[in-house]
Motif scaffolding. Sequence first.
Motif, PDB file in Angstrom:
ATOM      1  N   GLN A   3       0.830  -1.206   0.000  1.00 45.62           N
ATOM      2  CA  GLN A   3       0.000   0.000   0.000  1.00 45.62           C
ATOM      3  C   GLN A   3       0.867   1.260   0.000  1.00 45.62           C
ATOM      4  O   GLN A   3       0.428   2.320  -0.440  1.00 45.62           O
ATOM      5  CB  GLN A   3      -0.945   0.012   1.212  1.00 45.62           C
ATOM      6  CG  GLN A   3      -0.278   0.203   2.559  1.00 45.62           C
ATOM      7  CD  GLN A   3       0.306  -1.061   3.140  1.00 45.62           C
ATOM      8  OE1 GLN A   3       0.216  -2.125   2.548  1.00 45.62           O
ATOM      9  NE2 GLN A   3       0.896  -0.957   4.319  1.00 45.62           N
ATOM     10  N   CYS A  47       1.162   2.753  -3.414  1.00 49.26           N
ATOM     11  CA  CYS A  47      -0.094   3.128  -4.076  1.00 49.26           C
ATOM     12  C   CYS A  47      -0.455   4.579  -3.765  1.00 49.26           C
ATOM     13  O   CYS A  47      -0.050   5.125  -2.738  1.00 49.26           O
ATOM     14  CB  CYS A  47      -1.226   2.206  -3.620  1.00 49.26           C
ATOM     15  SG  CYS A  47      -0.943   0.458  -3.984  1.00 49.26           S
ATOM     16  N   HIS A  58      -6.194   0.523  -2.646  1.00 46.62           N
ATOM     17  CA  HIS A  58      -5.006  -0.317  -2.772  1.00 46.62           C
ATOM     18  C   HIS A  58      -5.014  -0.977  -4.147  1.00 46.62           C
ATOM     19  O   HIS A  58      -6.014  -1.536  -4.578  1.00 46.62           O
ATOM     20  CB  HIS A  58      -4.995  -1.386  -1.684  1.00 46.62           C
ATOM     21  CG  HIS A  58      -3.832  -2.311  -1.762  1.00 46.62           C
ATOM     22  ND1 HIS A  58      -3.966  -3.660  -1.955  1.00 46.62           N
ATOM     23  CD2 HIS A  58      -2.504  -2.065  -1.712  1.00 46.62           C
ATOM     24  CE1 HIS A  58      -2.779  -4.227  -1.994  1.00 46.62           C
ATOM     25  NE2 HIS A  58      -1.867  -3.281  -1.841  1.00 46.62           N
ATOM     26  N   ASP A  59      -3.888  -0.907  -4.840  1.00 50.05           N
ATOM     27  CA  ASP A  59      -3.791  -1.404  -6.209  1.00 50.05           C
ATOM     28  C   ASP A  59      -2.506  -2.214  -6.325  1.00 50.05           C
ATOM     29  O   ASP A  59      -1.426  -1.660  -6.533  1.00 50.05           O
ATOM     30  CB  ASP A  59      -3.791  -0.222  -7.184  1.00 50.05           C
ATOM     31  CG  ASP A  59      -3.778  -0.654  -8.642  1.00 50.05           C
ATOM     32  OD1 ASP A  59      -3.570  -1.853  -8.915  1.00 50.05           O
ATOM     33  OD2 ASP A  59      -3.954   0.225  -9.506  1.00 50.05           O
ATOM     34  N   ALA A  75       1.428  -1.351  -7.435  1.00 49.35           N
ATOM     35  CA  ALA A  75       2.552  -1.599  -6.534  1.00 49.35           C
ATOM     36  C   ALA A  75       3.617  -2.454  -7.218  1.00 49.35           C
ATOM     37  O   ALA A  75       4.820  -2.184  -7.092  1.00 49.35           O
ATOM     38  CB  ALA A  75       2.066  -2.276  -5.263  1.00 49.35           C
TER      39      ALA A  75
END
Length: 254
Positions: free
Chosen positions: A113, A116, A122-123, A127
């Motif tokens: 996180q 990101c 959250h992606d 990341a």
Amino acid sequence: MTADDLPPRLTRLAFHGPMSEARAGRLVATLAAARPATVLDIGCGWGEFLLRILEAAPGATGVGLDVDARDLARGRELAARRGLDGRAGFVEESAFATSRGPADLVLCLGSSQALCDPDGPHDVAAALRGLRRLVAPGGRVLLAEGFWHRVPTAEELARMWPDAREDDHRTLGALVDEAVGAGFRPAGIETADRDEWEQFESGYRYDAEVWLAAHPDHPAAAETRARVDRQRSSWLDGYRDILGMAYLTLVPVG
């Protein structure tokens, strides 16, 4: 009220995640064998894994990034105690869009996180792209990332952390596919077992539970008790045996 009046913080944990000493030793040995000269730890906390890498790779230097000043202070103290303060730096700054790197070894242990957008969700794909940018050619990334053992039902999600969603995590296969899509080959795929989770979850709350037993009428007890009880319930009644932790050793392609 001072900090001395409150429960100590996470003193029973070596690592801020479900990682046994045996797993840590294997991973450190494998990563150190590649002879990294530079190490970058994203969301390092107190940097225990970073320090063990530096101990196993003489001459290497490392930098840990985090936004928690308490954890960073603990990391600096540990480094000084082990004679590593000249080789390990702990910096209070965000890792999002960092200009640091590339490094021979990049660690991101349960903290993707940090790579990101703080204003977005959250992606993990983003990341992973960030990690690919931060690792030097021929280097290594160790990513510890949550995954679903199976996709949870709506009822199970409601018993987890606040606003838990199905797309908070991927299945293990989908997570590894994301890593491949970001330009890595997965040289190592491991997952935490139940014993590691139980040791981590118990250690995470240990200090607060012991403090609450000794200070039931403390002014901070009600808030602390509610927080600890809520977190314990989210594990036992929510994500236990559904949420996993993967340890992926990733090698950049090209």
